[in-house]
Design a protein around this motif. Structure first.
Motif, PDB file in Angstrom:
ATOM      1  N   GLU A 141      34.593  -7.440  12.918  1.00 10.38           N
ATOM      2  CA  GLU A 141      33.522  -8.446  12.867  1.00 10.38           C
ATOM      3  C   GLU A 141      33.855  -9.544  11.850  1.00 10.38           C
ATOM      4  O   GLU A 141      33.565 -10.722  12.094  1.00 10.38           O
ATOM      5  CB  GLU A 141      32.172  -7.803  12.559  1.00 10.38           C
ATOM      6  N   GLU A 142      34.461  -9.170  10.747  1.00 10.85           N
ATOM      7  CA  GLU A 142      34.865 -10.163   9.749  1.00 10.85           C
ATOM      8  C   GLU A 142      35.978 -11.055  10.304  1.00 10.85           C
ATOM      9  O   GLU A 142      35.984 -12.271  10.093  1.00 10.85           O
ATOM     10  CB  GLU A 142      35.313  -9.465   8.451  1.00 10.85           C
ATOM     11  N   ARG A 145      34.308 -13.459  12.573  1.00 12.01           N
ATOM     12  CA  ARG A 145      33.594 -14.476  11.809  1.00 12.01           C
ATOM     13  C   ARG A 145      34.570 -15.523  11.264  1.00 12.01           C
ATOM     14  O   ARG A 145      34.352 -16.728  11.402  1.00 12.01           O
ATOM     15  CB  ARG A 145      32.821 -13.831  10.651  1.00 12.01           C
ATOM     16  N   LYS A 148      36.035 -18.226  13.575  1.00 16.79           N
ATOM     17  CA  LYS A 148      35.183 -19.373  13.896  1.00 16.79           C
ATOM     18  C   LYS A 148      35.272 -20.458  12.829  1.00 16.79           C
ATOM     19  O   LYS A 148      34.901 -21.596  13.067  1.00 16.79           O
ATOM     20  CB  LYS A 148      33.728 -18.919  14.065  1.00 16.79           C
TER      21      LYS A 148
END
Length: 192
Positions: A141-142, A145, A148
């Motif tokens: 998930e990091e 993130r 992006k």
């Protein structure tokens, strides 16, 4: 003769289990989105993504044979067999599917290891392989993130994850992966 998108999809999907094809579809989706975000050609990104794991489920001896008989990176044979499919996949993309675009071929070739001076397309396909929607590992998930915010930040986080896992398991780290990570860190430092 270069295959059409549909013919490539049909040929490649038949060479892997459904779960791996679902992964490939996720890499295709992620690569197109990253290409649009960071200014690369989405069609070229998708082509590389379709083919990135074409040889993943081939027998190890078949991959070894292709590497040895075609003058591919013999150095690779000293490292984890999980790396071999990328080199063999690039060879196959060119010789069996007619891909002549060297950037697409290199994006396939370096999607598992990275390298110094990765092209924009190479970075996109490598990162897409980490962040595709089906991936589920600690830290993903990091990485998503960060992807992006910055292609380089996302890719560094992905490579750090790979290197950390290999170190934790006391496995050999492929030198190109370390070089790729260090080069990306330098790239970011140069921007500051």
């Amino acid at each position: 003769m270069e295959y059409s998108r549909e013919a490539l999809i049909e040929a490649v999907s038949g060479q892997m289990p459904d779960k791996r094809w679902k992964h490939t579809l996720g890499v295709m989706e992620s690569a197109v989105k990253l290409a649009q975000r960071y200014g690369a050609d989405p069609q070229r990104a998708e082509t590389a993504a379709i083919l990135h794991d074409v040889a993943k489920y081939w027998p190890v001896e078949r991959m070894r044979e292709i590497i040895e008989q075609n003058g591919l990176s013999a150095e690779l044979l000293k490292y984890d067999k999980q790396l071999w499919h990328a080199e063999v996949g690039a060879y196959t993309a060119e010789h069996d599917y007619g891909i002549q675009d060297t950037e697409v071929l290199d994006a396939i070739r370096y999607h598992t290891s990275g390298r110094e001076n990765m092209s924009l397309l190479e970075r996109i396909v490598c990162l897409a392989d980490y962040i595709e929607p089906g991936r589920d590992f600690p830290g993903v998930e990091e990485i998503r993130r960060l992807s992006k915010v910055s292609l380089e930040e996302g890719l560094i986080a992905g490579l750090d994850s790979t290197i950390g896992l290999l170190l934790e398991k006391r496995r050999i780290v492929f030198p190109l992966t370390v070089l790729a990570r260090n080069d990306l860190v330098r790239t970011l430092e140069d921007k500051i």
